[in-house]
Design an enzyme around this catalytic site. Structure first.
Site, mmCIF file in Angstrom:
data_model
loop_
_atom_site.group_PDB
_atom_site.id
_atom_site.type_symbol
_atom_site.label_atom_id
_atom_site.label_comp_id
_atom_site.label_asym_id
_atom_site.label_seq_id
_atom_site.Cartn_x
_atom_site.Cartn_y
_atom_site.Cartn_z
ATOM 1 N N HIS A 1 17.844 9.502 -33.846
ATOM 2 C CA HIS A 1 18.182 9.986 -32.499
ATOM 3 C C HIS A 1 17.003 9.781 -31.550
ATOM 4 C CE1 HIS A 1 20.852 12.730 -34.981
ATOM 5 N NE2 HIS A 1 21.720 12.211 -34.134
ATOM 6 N N MET B 1 25.135 15.157 -31.718
ATOM 7 C CA MET B 1 25.667 16.425 -32.211
ATOM 8 C C MET B 1 24.508 17.300 -32.708
ATOM 9 S SD MET B 1 29.361 15.562 -33.836
ATOM 10 C CE MET B 1 28.808 14.984 -35.425
ATOM 11 N N GLN C 1 36.426 15.784 -33.652
ATOM 12 C CA GLN C 1 36.224 14.573 -34.458
ATOM 13 C C GLN C 1 36.087 14.872 -35.945
ATOM 14 O OE1 GLN C 1 32.458 13.617 -32.199
ATOM 15 N NE2 GLN C 1 31.793 12.844 -34.174
ATOM 16 N N ALA D 1 20.981 18.318 -34.757
ATOM 17 C CA ALA D 1 20.393 18.016 -36.079
ATOM 18 C C ALA D 1 19.627 16.687 -35.986
ATOM 19 C CB ALA D 1 21.460 17.983 -37.167
HETATM 20 O O1 PAF Z 1 27.471 9.840 -33.156
HETATM 21 C C1 PAF Z 1 27.604 11.070 -32.909
HETATM 22 O O2 PAF Z 1 26.692 11.878 -33.136
HETATM 23 C C2 PAF Z 1 28.915 11.580 -32.322
HETATM 24 O O3 PAF Z 1 30.002 10.898 -32.842
HETATM 25 C C3 PAF Z 1 28.918 11.552 -30.785
HETATM 26 C C4 PAF Z 1 28.824 10.131 -30.261
HETATM 27 C C5 PAF Z 1 27.770 12.384 -30.237
HETATM 28 C C6 PAF Z 1 30.243 12.140 -30.269
HETATM 29 O O4 PAF Z 1 30.395 13.463 -30.660
#
Ligand code: PAF
Length: 288
Positions: free
Chosen positions: A37, A30, A66, A32
């Site tokens: 990451h 997402m 979500q 940021a």
């Molecule tokens: O873990 C996340 O950043 C989110 O839940 C994902 C897997 C990108 C789904 O929007």
């Protein structure tokens, strides 16, 4: 590094790459972005670089489905320029960064629900959260068609939900869970850490202290969940302003409580530090 905004562009780019025999690794995010990451991006690069080579795709999409109505969708950090620079440095091949209307055209009603497991741990505190996660990740899998997809183990419940989805809906890919990346003082990296004030940042360390205490006891041979939980709760109580959401020992696949960790388990904790909800966990391996 190619940046595409539409599903058609992403499909066209990937068709061309796949025609060259390249395998595809996907890191859904997402944005940021932080070192956690980037560790997924490096894992994707390492895993997909076999003969005849591979491509690393990162998706950046703050998925509205979500987030609950009282959650942080509007204020979730959006740092696209910095994210692009970091991904360029990592040698990422393709960024898929769609707008919300591209992913969810008006009138869209289809969703993916992984019943049972989606209602446990974070799913119990955030109703509908994992339905939103499963739906967007299924869409990303259908659009990108990766050979492997990489997720952080910090989101252990998300990993459990998505593994079940991949298995039961027969997605032809391997889901890889990568280890938690921590700040030097132990705090698990999270995009939400940037919400914390200096004082909250200090208080937040209690989560990783609780994890370390469970790790210490487990290494010493304690396998009774109630003992591990009581020890973790005692550590968490050192910061009375931190409000514990859950502190549990569960089966890592079903997320159901387990009384004993002999056959492998997951210790997981979630807590509010100020208004910021943080999570941390530890995989407890099967004891020989
Ligand atoms: O873990 C996340 O950043 C989110 O839940 C994902 C897997 C990108 C789904 O929007």
């Amino acid at each position: 590094m190619l940046i595409v905004r539409t599903i058609a562009e992403a499909r066209a780019a990937l068709r061309e790459l796949r025609a060259r025999g390249l395998s595809v690794g996907l890191v859904p995010t997402m944005g940021a972005l932080h070192e956690g990451h980037l560790s997924l991006v490096r894992a994707a690069r390492a895993a997909c670089d076999d003969h005849p080579g591979g491509v690393v795709v990162v998706s950046i999409f703050v998925n509205p489905k979500q987030f609950g109505p009282n959650e942080d969708f509007a204020k979730y950090p959006r740092t696209f320029e910095a994210d692009m620079a970091a991904l360029e440095r990592e040698g990422v091949d393709l960024i898929f960064a769609p707008a919300a209307e591209e992913m969810y055209p008006q009138g869209a009603t289809a969703f993916v629900e992984v019943a049972g497991v989606s209602g446990r741990l974070d799913g119990a505190s955030r109703p509908g959260h994992f339905r939103g996660v499963a739906t967007v990740v299924a869409k990303l899998f259908n659009i990108i068609e990766p050979d492997k997809a990489f997720f952080g183990q910090k989101d252990a419940a998300q990993v459990a939900v998505l593994k079940k989805m991949v298995d039961e809906l027969n997605f032809g890919l391997e889901l890889v869970a990568c280890p938690i990346v921590r700040e030097p003082d132990g705090l698990a990296m999270s995009s939400r850490n940037r919400y914390l004030s200096a004082e909250e940042r200090r208080q937040a360390l209690v989560l990783s202290r609780a994890v370390r205490e469970v790790e210490r006891l487990a290494a010493g041979g304690v396998t009774e969940s109630s003992e591990l939980i009581a020890a973790a709760e005692a550590v968490l109580a050192e910061e009375p302003e931190v409000r514990v959401d859950y502190c549990k020992v569960v089966d890592p696949d079903t997320l159901e409580d387990v009384a004993d960790t002999q056959h492998g388990a997951l210790f997981a904790v979630a807590a509010f530090v100020g208004t910021t909800r943080l999570i941390d966990n530890l995989v407890l391996p099967t004891r020989a």
